[in-house]
Design a protein around this motif. Structure first.
Motif, PDB file in Angstrom:
ATOM      1  N   THR A  63       0.841   2.830  -3.416  1.00  0.00           N
ATOM      2  CA  THR A  63      -0.339   3.656  -3.663  1.00  0.00           C
ATOM      3  C   THR A  63      -0.178   5.034  -3.045  1.00  0.00           C
ATOM      4  OG1 THR A  63      -1.697   1.650  -3.637  1.00  0.00           O
ATOM      5  CG2 THR A  63      -2.844   3.757  -3.414  1.00  0.00           C
ATOM      6  N   ILE A 120      -4.241  -2.737  -6.400  1.00  0.00           N
ATOM      7  CA  ILE A 120      -3.632  -3.786  -5.576  1.00  0.00           C
ATOM      8  C   ILE A 120      -4.502  -5.033  -5.661  1.00  0.00           C
ATOM      9  CG2 ILE A 120      -2.778  -4.420  -3.297  1.00  0.00           C
ATOM     10  CD1 ILE A 120      -1.354  -2.006  -4.579  1.00  0.00           C
ATOM     11  N   ARG A 130       0.828  -1.212   0.000  1.00  0.00           N
ATOM     12  CA  ARG A 130       0.000   0.000   0.000  1.00  0.00           C
ATOM     13  C   ARG A 130       0.859   1.258   0.000  1.00  0.00           C
ATOM     14  NH1 ARG A 130      -5.235  -1.077  -1.585  1.00  0.00           N
ATOM     15  NH2 ARG A 130      -5.788  -3.146  -0.768  1.00  0.00           N
ATOM     16  N   LYS A 131       2.124   1.117   0.349  1.00  0.00           N
ATOM     17  CA  LYS A 131       3.031   2.266   0.311  1.00  0.00           C
ATOM     18  C   LYS A 131       3.170   2.794  -1.108  1.00  0.00           C
ATOM     19  CE  LYS A 131       7.616   3.743   1.870  1.00  0.00           C
ATOM     20  NZ  LYS A 131       8.880   3.310   2.527  1.00  0.00           N
TER      21      LYS A 131
END
Length: 243
Positions: free
Chosen positions: A227, A239, A224-225
């Motif tokens: 994103t 994702i 998620r980093k």
């Protein structure tokens, strides 16, 4: 080349024989035909277009287990390199039929004993309205070069009509990526020390500027980093379950 106005038609959940759920994204080509992309796992992808089925790096035993007896048989399979999370002879045997064409690098050809060999820079016509180009995929961080040496492995750019799809294989943010243009959909790997850090992946994404980005091959990376770091970039980051 005029960039396509991609439309996400659906994000649906389909089911195989196992309890695993498989996420599917659909896109329209210039002619109005659908390209469907199904997330299998890790670096394994299935694509469907105009009655043809394409697989990238299908494997069985890497968790979660995949029972390919329940999946469509392949018209075309692309194997990026010989590591066991990308090259699985059992999966190839299960998915292929006498009409299946398997695109490989030289090392996979040596181990498998057959296939259409592509080296970095090679191009081929796959079928009507579909071409493929093999592009470099390697490590360039000092101390990591042994994982994926320069010149051995392939990434693939699949062009379906005017839709350009980049499946990067195992690679870092190498200089040759500056020459990759007009990508609509990109699959970029993210797990150290074998591929990229989230920061490296973001650098590549900002270099090639895909309309849609699927981080894949990410294992336990906090994906998620990516994103977060690409917020405001205009890149649609999706994702999926590509651990």
């Amino acid at each position: 080349m005029k960039r396509l106005n991609l439309l996400l038609l659906t994000l649906c959940i389909t089911f195989g024989c196992s309890a695993q759920q498989h996420e599917t994204d659909e896109f329209k080509t210039a002619s109005g035909k659908t390209v469907k992309m199904t997330c299998i796992k890790h670096a394994s992808i299935m694509m469907e277009y105009d009655g043809k089925v394409f697989y990238f790096d299908p494997v069985i035993n890497m968790q979660p287990y995949t029972d390919y007896t329940t999946w469509p048989k392949a018209n075309f399979i692309f194997v990026t390199h010989e590591h066991k999370d990308h090259f699985d002879t059992m999966a190839l045997t299960e998915l292929r039929r006498n009409y299946t064409v398997i695109y490989v690098n030289h090392n996979v050809y040596t181990q498998w004993g057959s296939g259409y060999v592509m080296a970095n820079g090679d191009k081929a016509e796959v079928c009507d309205n579909v071409t493929v180009e093999a592009v470099p995929a390697y490590n360039n961080t000092p101390g990591h070069e042994q994982f994926h040496p320069k010149g051995r492995d392939n990434g693939y750019i699949l062009t379906i009509e005017n839709l350009r799809i980049y499946v990067a294989g195992d690679t870092e943010d190498i200089p040759e990526m500056a020459d990759i243009k007009d990508i609509d959909i990109a699959f970029l790997p993210c797990n150290q020390p074998y591929t990229m850090t989230p920061e490296q992946l973001v650098k590549v994404a900002k270099t090639i500027r895909p309309k849609v980005l699927f981080p894949y091959h990410y294992s336990d990376t906090p994906i998620r980093k990516v994103t977060m770091l690409l917020g405001g970039s205009g890149i649609d980051v999706r994702i999926r379950r590509y651990q």
